[in-house]
Design a protein around this motif. Structure first.
Motif, PDB file in Angstrom:
ATOM      1  N   ILE A   1       0.887  -1.101   0.134  1.00  0.00           N
ATOM      2  CA  ILE A   1       0.050  -0.153  -0.214  1.00  0.00           C
ATOM      3  C   ILE A   1       0.880   1.168  -0.161  1.00  0.00           C
ATOM      4  CG2 ILE A   1      -1.757   1.393   1.464  1.00  0.00           C
ATOM      5  CD1 ILE A   1      -2.412  -1.549   2.515  1.00  0.00           C
TER       6      ILE A   1
ATOM      7  N   ASP B 243      -4.901   6.510   5.440  1.00  0.00           N
ATOM      8  CA  ASP B 243      -4.821   4.808   5.630  1.00  0.00           C
ATOM      9  C   ASP B 243      -4.226   4.347   6.980  1.00  0.00           C
ATOM     10  OD1 ASP B 243      -5.516   4.442   2.933  1.00  0.00           O
ATOM     11  OD2 ASP B 243      -3.296   4.576   2.340  1.00  0.00           O
TER      12      ASP B 243
ATOM     13  N   LEU C 296     -10.905  -4.218   6.504  1.00  0.00           N
ATOM     14  CA  LEU C 296      -9.896  -3.253   5.896  1.00  0.00           C
ATOM     15  C   LEU C 296     -10.302  -3.195   4.404  1.00  0.00           C
ATOM     16  CD1 LEU C 296      -6.703  -3.940   7.844  1.00  0.00           C
ATOM     17  CD2 LEU C 296      -7.878  -1.815   7.714  1.00  0.00           C
TER      18      LEU C 296
ATOM     19  N   PHE D 186      -8.814  -1.354   1.240  1.00  0.00           N
ATOM     20  CA  PHE D 186      -7.530  -1.868   0.999  1.00  0.00           C
ATOM     21  C   PHE D 186      -7.374  -2.902   0.385  1.00  0.00           C
ATOM     22  CE2 PHE D 186      -7.493   0.915   4.717  1.00  0.00           C
ATOM     23  CZ  PHE D 186      -6.029   1.045   5.037  1.00  0.00           C
TER      24      PHE D 186
ATOM     25  N   THR E 203       3.519  -2.045   3.139  1.00  0.00           N
ATOM     26  CA  THR E 203       3.375  -0.754   2.677  1.00  0.00           C
ATOM     27  C   THR E 203       4.638  -0.217   2.197  1.00  0.00           C
ATOM     28  OG1 THR E 203       4.135   0.784   4.619  1.00  0.00           O
ATOM     29  CG2 THR E 203       1.590  -0.467   4.766  1.00  0.00           C
TER      30      THR E 203
END
Length: 220
Positions: free
Chosen positions: A83, A89, A140, A145, A170
Motif C-alpha cells: 500500500i 490509511d 480493511l 484496502f 506498505t
C-alpha cells in the motif's frame, strides 16, 4: 494457538500488553477512540520490509478456512502487493485494529469449539488470535484496502508459543496488526520471531525463515 493473557478494563476483556503502551496511547485505548488526536495522522517512519526466503506450507486451519471461504483467500495479482500508505490509511488501520481488539472476547479454539485450531470470523463475538486478524482484514478490504497487501502471518511470540498476526505491507515497511496490543508496530519491533506468511497468490505461503531483525533481510 495459545491466547495472550487478558485482563478486564471497564468490565470488558482487554489485552494486558496494552498497559505497557505510552500514557498517550493508553489514554486513547481507555477512551475507546473518542479522542481524535492530530498526531495519529502522522505517518510512521520508513523501515525495511521483512524478506521472504522461500516457500512454506500453509497452516491447516487456513486451508480449512479457505475451503469454506474461497473468496477470502483469492488473491488478485493485479492488486498492489504493498500500500502507498497515506495519513488517512494509517488512521484507518489504527481505528480498526483497536476496535476489533475491543469487540472480540478472547477464547481459545479448544474452549470455543473443542478443537485445537479453527480459523473463523468470530461471528459470536469470541475468538483467538487468527480470528481477530481475519475480522480486521475483512473490514480493511471493505474500507478499500487491497487484500493482497494484507498478509496473515505466523510468528513465535514472547512466550515461545505460536501466534497469528496480520502483516500490512506498505511503501513505508511492513506493519503488524495484533490482538495483543493496540499499537501498530513495524514488524521487527514486536519481539516476535517470524515463521511464515500468506503468499503473493493462490494458496502458497512464504517462509520468513525465523526473521527477527531488519539487519537479516535482503531486497525482495
Amino acid at each position: 494457538m495459545r491466547q495472550p493473557f487478558f485482563g478486564l478494563l471497564n468490565g470488558r476483556p482487554f489485552p494486558r500488553n496494552t498497559l505497557c503502551l505510552s500514557a498517550f496511547a493508553l489514554s486513547l485505548a481507555l477512551m475507546g477512540g473518542a479522542v481524535q488526536a492530530q498526531s495519529m495522522a502522522a505517518l510512521p517512519a520508513v523501515t525495511q520490509p521483512v524478506a521472504k526466503v522461500g516457500a512454506a506450507k500453509p497452516i491447516m486451519g487456513w486451508i480449512r478456512f479457505c475451503e469454506q471461504n474461497p473468496a477470502e483467500c483469492a488473491v488478485d495479482p493485479s492488486e498492489p502487493a504493498a500500500i502507498d500508505l497515506s495519513a488517512k490509511d494509517w488512521q484507518t488501520l489504527i481505528r480498526i485494529n483497536r476496535q476489533v481488539n475491543i469487540d472480540i472476547k478472547a477464547k481459545t479454539d479448544k474452549d470455543h469449539w473443542g478443537i485445537d485450531d479453527r480459523w473463523d470470523f468470530a461471528e459470536d463475538g469470541s475468538g483467538d488470535c487468527e480470528d481477530y486478524q481475519l475480522v480486521k482484514r475483512k473490514l480493511l478490504v471493505e474500507a478499500g484496502f487491497p487484500r493482497r497487501a494484507l498478509r496473515m502471518t505466523v510468528v513465535i511470540d514472547e512466550e515461545g508459543a505460536g501466534h497469528a498476526v496480520m502483516m500490512v505491507r506498505t511503501n513505508r515497511g511492513d506493519f503488524i496488526l495484533d490482538n495483543k496490543r493496540n499499537a501498530i508496530l513495524p514488524w521487527h519491533k514486536t519481539g516476535y520471531v517470524y515463521i511464515k506468511r500468506e503468499g503473493d497468490e493462490g494458496m502458497a505461503w512464504a517462509s520468513l525463515g525465523g526473521r527477527t531483525s531488519p539487519t537479516m533481510t535482503a531486497n525482495q
